[in-house]
Design a protein around this motif. Structure first.
Motif, PDB file in Angstrom:
ATOM      1  N   VAL A   2      86.494  37.425  43.155  1.00 18.26           N
ATOM      2  CA  VAL A   2      87.254  36.290  43.675  1.00 18.26           C
ATOM      3  C   VAL A   2      86.932  35.030  42.882  1.00 18.26           C
ATOM      4  CG1 VAL A   2      87.568  34.785  45.685  1.00 18.26           C
ATOM      5  CG2 VAL A   2      87.474  37.250  45.983  1.00 18.26           C
ATOM      6  N   THR A   4      86.032  34.765  39.702  1.00 15.54           N
ATOM      7  CA  THR A   4      86.740  34.820  38.419  1.00 15.54           C
ATOM      8  C   THR A   4      88.240  34.639  38.615  1.00 15.54           C
ATOM      9  OG1 THR A   4      85.061  36.308  37.559  1.00 15.54           O
ATOM     10  CG2 THR A   4      87.135  36.218  36.356  1.00 15.54           C
ATOM     11  N   PHE A   5      88.797  35.298  39.622  1.00 13.30           N
ATOM     12  CA  PHE A   5      90.223  35.162  39.920  1.00 13.30           C
ATOM     13  C   PHE A   5      90.579  33.700  40.182  1.00 13.30           C
ATOM     14  CE2 PHE A   5      93.568  34.674  43.088  1.00 13.30           C
ATOM     15  CZ  PHE A   5      94.631  35.275  42.437  1.00 13.30           C
ATOM     16  N   ALA A   6      89.738  32.997  40.935  1.00 13.65           N
ATOM     17  CA  ALA A   6      90.015  31.598  41.280  1.00 13.65           C
ATOM     18  C   ALA A   6      90.140  30.745  40.020  1.00 13.65           C
ATOM     19  CB  ALA A   6      88.924  31.046  42.191  1.00 13.65           C
ATOM     20  N   HIS A   8      91.133  31.730  36.974  1.00  9.04           N
ATOM     21  CA  HIS A   8      92.408  32.044  36.311  1.00  9.04           C
ATOM     22  C   HIS A   8      93.600  31.516  37.110  1.00  9.04           C
ATOM     23  CE1 HIS A   8      90.681  34.277  33.034  1.00  9.04           C
ATOM     24  NE2 HIS A   8      89.950  34.970  33.893  1.00  9.04           N
ATOM     25  N   TYR A   9      93.514  31.604  38.409  1.00  8.27           N
ATOM     26  CA  TYR A   9      94.602  31.120  39.262  1.00  8.27           C
ATOM     27  C   TYR A   9      94.731  29.598  39.195  1.00  8.27           C
ATOM     28  CZ  TYR A   9      97.617  30.712  43.344  1.00  8.27           C
ATOM     29  OH  TYR A   9      98.654  30.434  44.177  1.00  8.27           O
ATOM     30  N   ALA A  10      93.614  28.916  39.011  1.00  9.22           N
ATOM     31  CA  ALA A  10      93.600  27.456  39.028  1.00  9.22           C
ATOM     32  C   ALA A  10      94.087  26.809  37.725  1.00  9.22           C
ATOM     33  CB  ALA A  10      92.194  26.952  39.337  1.00  9.22           C
ATOM     34  N   LYS A  11      94.182  27.580  36.658  1.00  5.88           N
ATOM     35  CA  LYS A  11      94.651  27.003  35.390  1.00  5.88           C
ATOM     36  C   LYS A  11      96.076  26.514  35.557  1.00  5.88           C
ATOM     37  CE  LYS A  11      93.941  30.608  32.870  1.00  5.88           C
ATOM     38  NZ  LYS A  11      93.832  31.522  31.734  1.00  5.88           N
ATOM     39  N   ASP A  12      96.374  25.354  34.974  1.00  2.00           N
ATOM     40  CA  ASP A  12      97.720  24.809  35.141  1.00  2.00           C
ATOM     41  C   ASP A  12      98.776  25.583  34.346  1.00  2.00           C
ATOM     42  OD1 ASP A  12      96.807  23.845  32.708  1.00  2.00           O
ATOM     43  OD2 ASP A  12      97.435  21.793  33.051  1.00  2.00           O
ATOM     44  N   LYS A  13      98.350  26.284  33.289  1.00  2.00           N
ATOM     45  CA  LYS A  13      99.240  27.154  32.520  1.00  2.00           C
ATOM     46  C   LYS A  13      98.475  28.420  32.186  1.00  2.00           C
ATOM     47  CE  LYS A  13     101.039  23.119  30.172  1.00  2.00           C
ATOM     48  NZ  LYS A  13     100.889  22.388  28.937  1.00  2.00           N
ATOM     49  N   PRO A  14      99.149  29.545  32.107  1.00  2.00           N
ATOM     50  CA  PRO A  14      98.438  30.803  31.796  1.00  2.00           C
ATOM     51  C   PRO A  14      97.642  30.740  30.494  1.00  2.00           C
ATOM     52  CG  PRO A  14     100.677  31.271  32.506  1.00  2.00           C
ATOM     53  CD  PRO A  14     100.571  29.772  32.365  1.00  2.00           C
ATOM     54  N   LEU A  27      86.954  23.632  43.833  1.00  2.00           N
ATOM     55  CA  LEU A  27      86.877  25.089  43.969  1.00  2.00           C
ATOM     56  C   LEU A  27      85.458  25.559  44.246  1.00  2.00           C
ATOM     57  CD1 LEU A  27      89.260  26.491  41.218  1.00  2.00           C
ATOM     58  CD2 LEU A  27      89.474  26.744  43.687  1.00  2.00           C
TER      59      LEU A  27
END
Length: 109
Positions: A2, A4-6, A8-14, A27
């Motif tokens: 979770v 690590t996922f957070a 990647h999810y929080a980045k404003d662009k992939p 976070l």
């Protein structure tokens, strides 16, 4: 997972390589217990420092390891270790602020 996922999810662009310092601060407050070693102090450091505008994945993941492996007295911290520079600078900052009262909750969550 979770944690690590957070990131990647929080980045404003992939394709972004960092998340904003203020977002990382928030976070960490959601994902980790503020009473866990280093969490409250590191969150405060993120807001007070003026070198980093973002936190990259290496710094993000290594903070989690650092918080579990290094005691709050830093006795087991090895400055020649492989920690990211941000964490070395956090240690220096924390040692300079070790007499500050971290028990108040005015960190603008």
């Amino acid at each position: 997972a979770v944690y690590t996922f957070a990131f990647h999810y929080a980045k404003d662009k992939p394709e972004s390589k960092v998340i904003d310092v203020e977002l990382a601060h928030g976070l960490l407050g959601v994902l980790l217990d503020d009473d866990a070693p280093h969490v409250r102090a590191f969150r405060r450091y993120l807001l007070e420092q003026d070198v980093y505008r973002g936190v990259n994945l290496d710094q993000w993941l290594n903070f989690s390891h650092f918080a579990r492996q290094v005691g709050t007295d830093f006795a087991d911290y090895n400055e020649d270790g492989a920690w990211p520079l941000m964490l070395d600078e956090y240690v220096q900052w924390a040692q300079e602020h070790d007499d500050d009262d971290d028990d108040d909750d005015d960190d603008d969550d």
